[in-house]
Design a protein around this motif. Structure first.
Motif, PDB file in Angstrom:
ATOM      1  N   SER A  50       0.837  -1.198   0.000  1.00 37.86           N
ATOM      2  CA  SER A  50       0.000   0.000   0.000  1.00 37.86           C
ATOM      3  C   SER A  50       0.866   1.240   0.000  1.00 37.86           C
ATOM      4  O   SER A  50       1.972   1.253   0.548  1.00 37.86           O
ATOM      5  CB  SER A  50      -0.894   0.034   1.241  1.00 37.86           C
ATOM      6  N   THR A  85      -3.755   0.039  -2.886  1.00 39.03           N
ATOM      7  CA  THR A  85      -3.261  -1.246  -2.405  1.00 39.03           C
ATOM      8  C   THR A  85      -3.200  -2.230  -3.562  1.00 39.03           C
ATOM      9  O   THR A  85      -4.129  -2.331  -4.353  1.00 39.03           O
ATOM     10  CB  THR A  85      -4.177  -1.809  -1.302  1.00 39.03           C
ATOM     11  N   VAL A  86      -2.086  -2.945  -3.632  1.00 36.69           N
ATOM     12  CA  VAL A  86      -1.869  -3.973  -4.648  1.00 36.69           C
ATOM     13  C   VAL A  86      -1.628  -5.282  -3.913  1.00 36.69           C
ATOM     14  O   VAL A  86      -0.906  -5.322  -2.925  1.00 36.69           O
ATOM     15  CB  VAL A  86      -0.654  -3.609  -5.530  1.00 36.69           C
ATOM     16  N   ARG A 102       5.485  -5.076  -6.195  1.00 39.12           N
ATOM     17  CA  ARG A 102       6.218  -3.849  -6.527  1.00 39.12           C
ATOM     18  C   ARG A 102       6.090  -3.523  -8.014  1.00 39.12           C
ATOM     19  O   ARG A 102       5.859  -2.376  -8.393  1.00 39.12           O
ATOM     20  CB  ARG A 102       7.693  -3.986  -6.152  1.00 39.12           C
ATOM     21  N   LEU A 105       2.500  -2.304  -8.743  1.00 34.20           N
ATOM     22  CA  LEU A 105       2.286  -0.946  -8.244  1.00 34.20           C
ATOM     23  C   LEU A 105       2.978   0.070  -9.148  1.00 34.20           C
ATOM     24  O   LEU A 105       2.387   1.099  -9.511  1.00 34.20           O
ATOM     25  CB  LEU A 105       2.800  -0.814  -6.806  1.00 34.20           C
TER      26      LEU A 105
END
Length: 153
Positions: A50, A85-86, A102, A105
């Motif tokens: 996040s 958020t991923v 990562r 995102l």
């Protein structure tokens, strides 16, 4: 040393000008469903990454106001109180899931920061294009005419 996008603990490179500090990234780990073998019930391999887009300050140059506004507008449907958020739980390994989170995102933020496409210049169909369209409609009408029942029966 320049941080890389594959590093799971360092700064996150979004674009050449935008690099998010590792301190702005918030990690959360939980148990993932799916395959896992013997460690499936003991390993926290599901990763949530996040970042609060309202207060994030990129490393180096600050984010321009118009870039931040564009990013927040484009991601409005994905944000919860300004936080993006991923989630990654594709792999058994927490490290690979962290790397995947990562990368996702960074890709989402890169797309949100991209400049808007140029405005479409309105055009009208050419004379030959209109002619082709009408001919195609006539051909289709003729085919349908042949499918009809004859009037005499």
């Amino acid at each position: 040393m320049q941080p890389t996008g594959d590093d799971v603990a360092g700064d996150l490179v979004v674009t050449r000008d935008v690099v998010l500090s590792a301190a702005d990234l918030h990690w959360r780990f939980s148990r993932a469903g799916g395959p896992g073998g013997q460690g499936v019930n003991t390993t926290d391999s599901r990763v949530e990454l996040s970042v609060d887009l309202r207060s994030v300050v990129p490393v180096g140059a600050p984010l321009r106001d118009e870039d931040r506004t564009r990013m927040l507008e484009r991601l409005a449907g994905r944000l919860h109180d300004g936080v993006l958020t991923v989630v990654a739980s594709d792999d058994r390994s927490q490290r690979r899931n962290r790397r995947a989170a990562r990368q996702r995102l960074a890709a989402i933020l890169r797309d949100a920061l991209a400049p808007p496409p140029p405005a479409r210049r309105p055009t009208s169909p050419s004379r030959s294009a209109r002619r082709r369209r009408l001919e195609a409609k006539r051909r289709q009408g003729a085919v349908k005419e042949l499918r009809r029942r004859p009037n005499g029966e």
